[in-house]
Design an enzyme around this catalytic site. Structure first.
Site, mmCIF file in Angstrom:
data_model
loop_
_atom_site.group_PDB
_atom_site.id
_atom_site.type_symbol
_atom_site.label_atom_id
_atom_site.label_comp_id
_atom_site.label_asym_id
_atom_site.label_seq_id
_atom_site.Cartn_x
_atom_site.Cartn_y
_atom_site.Cartn_z
ATOM 1 N N TYR A 102 0.830 -1.205 0.000
ATOM 2 C CA TYR A 102 0.000 0.000 0.000
ATOM 3 C C TYR A 102 0.867 1.260 0.000
ATOM 4 O O TYR A 102 1.885 1.333 0.697
ATOM 5 C CB TYR A 102 -0.942 0.019 1.202
ATOM 6 C CG TYR A 102 -2.059 -0.989 1.137
ATOM 7 C CD1 TYR A 102 -2.295 -1.749 0.004
ATOM 8 C CD2 TYR A 102 -2.892 -1.198 2.230
ATOM 9 C CE1 TYR A 102 -3.327 -2.687 -0.044
ATOM 10 C CE2 TYR A 102 -3.929 -2.126 2.195
ATOM 11 C CZ TYR A 102 -4.124 -2.868 1.054
ATOM 12 O OH TYR A 102 -5.151 -3.796 1.017
ATOM 13 N N GLY B 188 -16.675 -0.678 -4.618
ATOM 14 C CA GLY B 188 -16.078 0.452 -5.300
ATOM 15 C C GLY B 188 -16.941 1.699 -5.311
ATOM 16 O O GLY B 188 -16.831 2.530 -6.218
#
Length: 330
Positions: free
Chosen positions: A53, A220
């Site tokens: 990340y 999403g």
């Protein structure tokens, strides 16, 4: 905050998991620290991240942001159940040197030490395999994990994006080797609009005592009131949500979902999270707030009770595959 056990373990975790993927790429360090403080103040104790990340040339940045937050003290580290992941290629240019990615014993040893340094801690509560490594046998993986457990660097192990048969294979091999608890959690794509995990992944997780940690609980942003936001001139859909809305039948499905929740006076994003909390085997969904306001909305979902009529209507709009194995067998 409500709590539950992580799978078959004695580890007590919050019913929401704080996802940190936005820390760095979309949320700066100061705001990321404010979100983590607010989460901890609200009783949310389960934080999830991954070594990759930060992405691109900033891979590892998210772990570093969390490590800097731990370094502020105030029992932050002691109060957090910390989960991170291994598998991804950590090279900034995308070209991994041999043995610098995936799940070989060499890379697991290297990756955990690098994560511990960035996170500024001496142990990881839940170390997760980010993906299946088809080239490394589980005998090798578990041998590497056993060493790390003995060294006190990790306590539990989880999987992410594993199919049901790999969950079974991993834990059967762990059981045959003895001395290792095996996988205790599975982090999978699961939400109202994407329910394929109900066919094999979740049944396997339940059979082997793994806690299920859904990622992308709003698919999403698709389940977060995306059409209403468009109409009101807010943030437009992008990525998976935009692709889905481009299909007329899918857009009609999402519109029906938003209309149903408007009728019941419930916010779509909060309903999507609350629905996951009703599902068998689910420990808690991962929420990835970019702002403190988004975190506050997610926290409200823990207290939201969805009535039987609403749950039935949601199943009608987003029908799941049905019970396993009947869903695909006969």
């Amino acid at each position: 905050m409500k709590y539950t056990q992580l799978g078959r373990t004695g580890l007590k975790v919050s019913r929401l998991v704080l996802g940190t993927m936005n820390f760095g790429p979309q949320t700066d360090e100061a705001d990321s620290h404010a979100i983590m403080d607010a989460a901890l103040d609200a009783g949310l104790n389960f934080f999830d991240t991954a070594n990759v990340y930060g992405w691109g040339e900033n891979k590892g940045r998210t772990e570093s942001i969390i490590g800097n937050w731990f370094a502020k003290g105030g029992e932050r580290r002691d109060k957090v159940v910390l989960a991170t992941k291994v598998y991804g290629n950590m090279a900034a240019d995308g070209e991994a040197w041999p043995n610098h990615d995936k799940l070989s014993a060499v890379n697991i040893r290297r990756a955990v030490d690098a994560s511990l340094k960035r996170l500024r801690t001496d142990y990881i509560d839940v170390y997760q395999f980010h993906h299946v490594d088809r080239n490394t046998p589980f005998e090798e993986i578990w041998q590497a994990i056993d060493v790390l457990v003995q060294q006190g660097k990790i306590l539990y192990v989880g999987s992410s994006n594993f199919p049901g048969y790999k969950i079974a294979q991993a834990n059967e091999i762990a059981a045959r080797r003895g001395g290792t608890i095996g996988l205790v959690s599975e982090q999978c794509l699961y939400n109202l609009a994407e329910r394929r995990a109900e066919m094999e992944v979740i049944p396997a997780a339940q059979e082997y005592g793994l806690g299920v940690i859904p990622w992308s609980p709003l698919h999403g942003g698709l389940l977060g009131g995306v059409i209403k936001k468009e109409v009101q001139g807010g943030r437009r859909a992008s990525g998976r949500a935009a692709d889905t809305l481009a299909d007329p039948s899918s857009r009609a499905q999402i519109q029906a979902y938003e209309d149903l929740l408007d009728k019941h006076g419930v916010e779509p994003g909060e309903a999507a999270l609350a629905w996951l909390l009703t599902r068998p085997g689910v420990t808690g969904p991962i929420v990835g707030p970019r702002t403190s306001e988004q975190l506050a909305s997610a926290l409200r979902a823990v207290e939201l009770e969805l009535g039987e009529e609403l749950l039935t209507s949601l199943d009608e709009i987003f029908p799941g595959p049905g019970p396993s194995p009947e869903a695909f067998a006969w």
